[in-house]
Design a protein around this motif. Sequence first.
Motif, PDB file in Angstrom:
ATOM      1  N   LYS A  21      22.005   8.383 -21.109  1.00 49.71           N
ATOM      2  CA  LYS A  21      22.556   8.246 -19.453  1.00 49.71           C
ATOM      3  C   LYS A  21      23.230   9.315 -18.969  1.00 49.71           C
ATOM      4  O   LYS A  21      23.052   9.910 -18.025  1.00 49.71           O
ATOM      5  N   PHE A  24      21.109  12.575 -18.749  1.00 46.78           N
ATOM      6  CA  PHE A  24      20.184  12.738 -17.664  1.00 46.78           C
ATOM      7  C   PHE A  24      20.855  12.467 -16.222  1.00 46.78           C
ATOM      8  O   PHE A  24      20.310  13.370 -15.286  1.00 46.78           O
ATOM      9  N   ASN A  25      21.962  11.739 -16.292  1.00 49.74           N
ATOM     10  CA  ASN A  25      22.650  11.868 -14.952  1.00 49.74           C
ATOM     11  C   ASN A  25      23.252  13.181 -14.509  1.00 49.74           C
ATOM     12  O   ASN A  25      23.271  13.866 -13.372  1.00 49.74           O
ATOM     13  N   PHE A  28      19.887  15.890 -14.228  1.00 50.58           N
ATOM     14  CA  PHE A  28      18.817  15.629 -13.267  1.00 50.58           C
ATOM     15  C   PHE A  28      19.238  14.615 -12.388  1.00 50.58           C
ATOM     16  O   PHE A  28      18.522  14.146 -11.167  1.00 50.58           O
ATOM     17  N   TRP A  30      19.931  11.406 -12.652  1.00 52.46           N
ATOM     18  CA  TRP A  30      19.350   9.983 -12.568  1.00 52.46           C
ATOM     19  C   TRP A  30      20.465   8.807 -12.312  1.00 52.46           C
ATOM     20  O   TRP A  30      21.469   9.065 -12.878  1.00 52.46           O
ATOM     21  N   TYR A  32      21.219   4.391 -12.740  1.00 54.54           N
ATOM     22  CA  TYR A  32      20.730   3.519 -13.871  1.00 54.54           C
ATOM     23  C   TYR A  32      21.168   1.847 -13.555  1.00 54.54           C
ATOM     24  O   TYR A  32      21.988   1.668 -12.795  1.00 54.54           O
ATOM     25  N   PHE A  42      16.191   3.547 -16.099  1.00 54.65           N
ATOM     26  CA  PHE A  42      16.533   4.759 -15.052  1.00 54.65           C
ATOM     27  C   PHE A  42      15.892   4.558 -13.765  1.00 54.65           C
ATOM     28  O   PHE A  42      14.605   4.015 -13.618  1.00 54.65           O
ATOM     29  N   ASP A  44      15.033   6.549  -9.809  1.00 50.43           N
ATOM     30  CA  ASP A  44      15.056   7.781  -9.093  1.00 50.43           C
ATOM     31  C   ASP A  44      14.798   9.006  -9.906  1.00 50.43           C
ATOM     32  O   ASP A  44      15.539  10.119  -9.862  1.00 50.43           O
ATOM     33  N   ALA A  45      13.851   8.786 -10.810  1.00 50.73           N
ATOM     34  CA  ALA A  45      13.219   9.757 -11.764  1.00 50.73           C
ATOM     35  C   ALA A  45      11.878  10.198 -11.559  1.00 50.73           C
ATOM     36  O   ALA A  45      11.250  10.924 -12.625  1.00 50.73           O
ATOM     37  N   THR A  48       9.691   4.709 -13.016  1.00 53.05           N
ATOM     38  CA  THR A  48      10.752   3.972 -13.374  1.00 53.05           C
ATOM     39  C   THR A  48      10.707   3.733 -14.935  1.00 53.05           C
ATOM     40  O   THR A  48       9.687   3.732 -15.275  1.00 53.05           O
ATOM     41  N   ILE A  69       9.387  17.093 -16.968  1.00 53.08           N
ATOM     42  CA  ILE A  69      10.282  16.689 -15.568  1.00 53.08           C
ATOM     43  C   ILE A  69      10.008  17.878 -14.787  1.00 53.08           C
ATOM     44  O   ILE A  69       9.863  19.061 -15.207  1.00 53.08           O
TER      45      ILE A  69
END
Length: 116
Positions: A21, A24-25, A28, A30, A32, A42, A44-45, A48, A69
């Motif tokens: 988490k 990726f936050n 990118f 993201w 959670y 997650f 807004d990636a 879902t 991505i």
Amino acid sequence: MNPHHSINYLEIPSRDIASSKAFFNQVFGWDYVDYGPEYSCFVDAGITGGFYQADINFTLTRGCPLIVIYSQNLALTLVSVVEAGGAITADIFNFPGGRRFHFTEPCGNEYAVWSE
């Protein structure tokens, strides 16, 4: 409404959900929604999905699918991946349709980032 027969959700194993988490936050952006200590969704990636607690990881050498991505700035994203603790497994290269690189995140799962 969900389109008929479309890929709609993605579940990814993680040896350490908090680490995945955070990575990726940071890289990118993201966000959670946690569903207990062993699952985090997650949002807004682009699709879902969620991270689930597991003692496994996935890589291309194991024949696993590659999660790709999109980035508008490939070089900047590569730097962000490294700064967040990721390891580059394939530096930026050309492929039909654009350019991309591959990386593993801190839990060992392999991903790619691409751009035009």
